[in-house]
Motif scaffolding. Structure first.
Motif, PDB file in Angstrom:
ATOM      1  N   ASP A   1       0.806  -1.215   0.000  1.00  0.00           N
ATOM      2  CA  ASP A   1       0.000   0.000   0.000  1.00  0.00           C
ATOM      3  C   ASP A   1       0.845   1.273   0.000  1.00  0.00           C
ATOM      4  OD1 ASP A   1       0.917  -0.409   2.554  1.00  0.00           O
ATOM      5  OD2 ASP A   1      -1.031  -0.241   3.541  1.00  0.00           O
ATOM      6  N   PHE A   2       2.183   1.132  -0.106  1.00  0.00           N
ATOM      7  CA  PHE A   2       3.012   2.325  -0.303  1.00  0.00           C
ATOM      8  C   PHE A   2       2.814   2.809  -1.727  1.00  0.00           C
ATOM      9  CE2 PHE A   2       6.728   4.683  -1.581  1.00  0.00           C
ATOM     10  CZ  PHE A   2       7.056   5.437  -0.474  1.00  0.00           C
TER      11      PHE A   2
ATOM     12  N   TYR B   1      13.490   4.843  10.928  1.00  0.00           N
ATOM     13  CA  TYR B   1      12.172   4.468  11.456  1.00  0.00           C
ATOM     14  C   TYR B   1      11.175   4.254  10.309  1.00  0.00           C
ATOM     15  CZ  TYR B   1      12.849   5.306  16.495  1.00  0.00           C
ATOM     16  OH  TYR B   1      13.228   5.221  17.810  1.00  0.00           O
ATOM     17  N   LEU B   2      11.160   5.165   9.367  1.00  0.00           N
ATOM     18  CA  LEU B   2      10.190   5.080   8.282  1.00  0.00           C
ATOM     19  C   LEU B   2      10.451   3.871   7.392  1.00  0.00           C
ATOM     20  CD1 LEU B   2       9.943   8.868   7.341  1.00  0.00           C
ATOM     21  CD2 LEU B   2       8.241   7.481   8.549  1.00  0.00           C
ATOM     22  N   LEU B   3      11.716   3.629   7.075  1.00  0.00           N
ATOM     23  CA  LEU B   3      12.029   2.476   6.232  1.00  0.00           C
ATOM     24  C   LEU B   3      11.644   1.173   6.921  1.00  0.00           C
ATOM     25  CD1 LEU B   3      15.430   3.638   4.721  1.00  0.00           C
ATOM     26  CD2 LEU B   3      13.281   3.243   3.485  1.00  0.00           C
ATOM     27  N   SER B   4      11.797   1.114   8.227  1.00  0.00           N
ATOM     28  CA  SER B   4      11.358  -0.069   8.965  1.00  0.00           C
ATOM     29  C   SER B   4       9.852  -0.262   8.816  1.00  0.00           C
ATOM     30  CB  SER B   4      11.729   0.065  10.445  1.00  0.00           C
ATOM     31  OG  SER B   4      11.278  -1.052  11.189  1.00  0.00           O
ATOM     32  N   ALA B   5       9.117   0.854   8.875  1.00  0.00           N
ATOM     33  CA  ALA B   5       7.662   0.783   8.732  1.00  0.00           C
ATOM     34  C   ALA B   5       7.234   0.436   7.305  1.00  0.00           C
ATOM     35  CB  ALA B   5       7.042   2.110   9.150  1.00  0.00           C
ATOM     36  N   PHE B   6       8.103   0.716   6.337  1.00  0.00           N
ATOM     37  CA  PHE B   6       7.759   0.446   4.945  1.00  0.00           C
ATOM     38  C   PHE B   6       7.948  -1.023   4.556  1.00  0.00           C
ATOM     39  CE2 PHE B   6       9.098   5.043   3.702  1.00  0.00           C
ATOM     40  CZ  PHE B   6       7.927   5.528   4.260  1.00  0.00           C
ATOM     41  N   ARG B   7       8.612  -1.813   5.401  1.00  0.00           N
ATOM     42  CA  ARG B   7       8.845  -3.215   5.062  1.00  0.00           C
ATOM     43  C   ARG B   7       7.530  -3.985   4.937  1.00  0.00           C
ATOM     44  NH1 ARG B   7      14.007  -5.323   5.985  1.00  0.00           N
ATOM     45  NH2 ARG B   7      15.505  -3.826   6.852  1.00  0.00           N
ATOM     46  N   ALA B   8       7.463  -4.834   3.947  1.00  0.00           N
ATOM     47  CA  ALA B   8       6.234  -5.595   3.716  1.00  0.00           C
ATOM     48  C   ALA B   8       5.888  -6.472   4.914  1.00  0.00           C
ATOM     49  CB  ALA B   8       6.389  -6.456   2.461  1.00  0.00           C
ATOM     50  N   GLU B   9       6.913  -7.050   5.571  1.00  0.00           N
ATOM     51  CA  GLU B   9       6.649  -7.958   6.687  1.00  0.00           C
ATOM     52  C   GLU B   9       6.133  -7.223   7.921  1.00  0.00           C
ATOM     53  OE1 GLU B   9      11.235  -7.509   6.364  1.00  0.00           O
ATOM     54  OE2 GLU B   9       9.481  -7.653   5.031  1.00  0.00           O
ATOM     55  N   GLN B  10       6.313  -5.905   7.955  1.00  0.00           N
ATOM     56  CA  GLN B  10       5.821  -5.112   9.070  1.00  0.00           C
ATOM     57  C   GLN B  10       4.441  -4.521   8.789  1.00  0.00           C
ATOM     58  OE1 GLN B  10       7.491  -4.915  11.886  1.00  0.00           O
ATOM     59  NE2 GLN B  10       9.299  -5.985  11.122  1.00  0.00           N
ATOM     60  N   ALA B  11       3.912  -4.796   7.621  1.00  0.00           N
ATOM     61  CA  ALA B  11       2.738  -4.066   7.152  1.00  0.00           C
ATOM     62  C   ALA B  11       1.481  -4.423   7.926  1.00  0.00           C
ATOM     63  CB  ALA B  11       2.524  -4.335   5.665  1.00  0.00           C
ATOM     64  N   GLY B  12       0.832  -3.387   8.435  1.00  0.00           N
ATOM     65  CA  GLY B  12      -0.514  -3.482   8.947  1.00  0.00           C
ATOM     66  C   GLY B  12      -1.362  -2.541   8.117  1.00  0.00           C
ATOM     67  N   PRO B  13      -2.677  -2.551   8.278  1.00  0.00           N
ATOM     68  CA  PRO B  13      -3.519  -1.671   7.461  1.00  0.00           C
ATOM     69  C   PRO B  13      -3.231  -0.202   7.722  1.00  0.00           C
ATOM     70  CG  PRO B  13      -4.793  -2.652   9.251  1.00  0.00           C
ATOM     71  CD  PRO B  13      -3.462  -3.340   9.235  1.00  0.00           C
ATOM     72  N   LEU B  14      -3.200   0.576   6.643  1.00  0.00           N
ATOM     73  CA  LEU B  14      -2.980   2.015   6.723  1.00  0.00           C
ATOM     74  C   LEU B  14      -4.241   2.764   6.330  1.00  0.00           C
ATOM     75  CD1 LEU B  14       0.510   2.553   5.037  1.00  0.00           C
ATOM     76  CD2 LEU B  14      -0.043   2.844   7.449  1.00  0.00           C
ATOM     77  N   PRO B  15      -4.413   3.996   6.820  1.00  0.00           N
ATOM     78  CA  PRO B  15      -5.461   4.849   6.259  1.00  0.00           C
ATOM     79  C   PRO B  15      -5.164   5.113   4.785  1.00  0.00           C
ATOM     80  CG  PRO B  15      -4.571   5.762   8.293  1.00  0.00           C
ATOM     81  CD  PRO B  15      -3.652   4.661   7.883  1.00  0.00           C
ATOM     82  N   PRO B  16      -6.129   5.636   4.041  1.00  0.00           N
ATOM     83  CA  PRO B  16      -5.881   5.944   2.620  1.00  0.00           C
ATOM     84  C   PRO B  16      -4.739   6.943   2.477  1.00  0.00           C
ATOM     85  CG  PRO B  16      -8.218   6.056   3.122  1.00  0.00           C
ATOM     86  CD  PRO B  16      -7.506   5.937   4.433  1.00  0.00           C
TER      87      PRO B  16
END
Length: 216
Positions: A149-150, A183-198
């Motif tokens: 979803d990025f 921090y942001l790149l860690s959050a961008f990892r697919a394995e860390q992905a949870g649902p995001l707002p639009p």
């Protein structure tokens, strides 16, 4: 020893003034952003305002000259990332280097998003960088490393956050920017992905509006 012709002296003096204006503008833009008045640049460069405008008729023309090398560097960063056989590593490298460029030079990120209708080369390089980043995003997602979803339009959100950190952290800006990017790149990892707002309805021009910088 023969005397230096007067015309040669004038040309040398003109070159010195031009180089001095560009040098001072680069220093002031890096620290204060693009909203530095042309009169202040002339004063710091030790030239008259008329001399400055004779060399650079508009602020746009001065900004274009000052950041020509950085625009080329930004394109090179994206090209190098695209050349990396590991899409995720290339994506991360591009984010880290662009954030570092922003931290080192506050004026560059504003120059990057500013509209320069007469600067064809600058616009072309900026568009190349944007298209390249979109391709980096596609490749990293295809490899299953970047969260699905990025979207490329999340880049302005990232740069705006980085700009806020840089503005607030003073001399610690480079270190603070690196920490935020990690921090942001860690959050961008697919394995860390949870649902995001639009995705937020932001464009690169929103960064310009948020800083209140003027290029004319």
């Amino acid at each position: 020893m023969p005397a230096v012709p007067e015309a040669a002296e004038l040309r040398a003096d003109a070159r010195h003034n031009r180089d001095r204006i560009v040098e001072v503008a680069r220093e002031l833009f890096a620290v204060r952003g693009l909203d530095v008045p042309m009169a202040a640049i002339a004063r710091h460069a030790g030239v008259g305002v008329a001399t400055l405008y004779r060399r650079f008729p508009t602020k746009e023309s001065l900004v274009t000259e000052v950041f020509a090398d950085q625009f080329g560097e930004c394109v090179s960063v994206v090209d190098d990332a695209l050349a990396d056989p590991d899409p995720w590593r290339g994506f991360c490298a591009a984010i880290e280097k662009i954030c570092t460029m922003q931290a080192v030079d506050r004026g560059f990120s504003t120059a990057f998003v500013a509209a320069f209708p007469d600067a064809v080369d600058i616009g072309h390089e900026r568009d190349r960088a944007i298209r390249g980043f979109a391709e980096l995003t596609r490749r990293a997602q295809a490899a299953g490393r970047l969260r699905a979803d990025f979207v490329p339009d999340d880049l302005p959100l990232l740069l705006m956050a980085n700009c806020g950190v840089i503005t607030a952290s003073g001399e610690a800006a480079p270190a603070a920017s690196r920490r935020l990017a990690a921090y942001l790149l860690s959050a961008f990892r697919a394995e860390q992905a949870g649902p995001l707002p639009p995705p937020a309805p932001l464009t690169l021009h929103d960064i310009l509006n948020s800083t209140g910088a003027a290029t004319r």
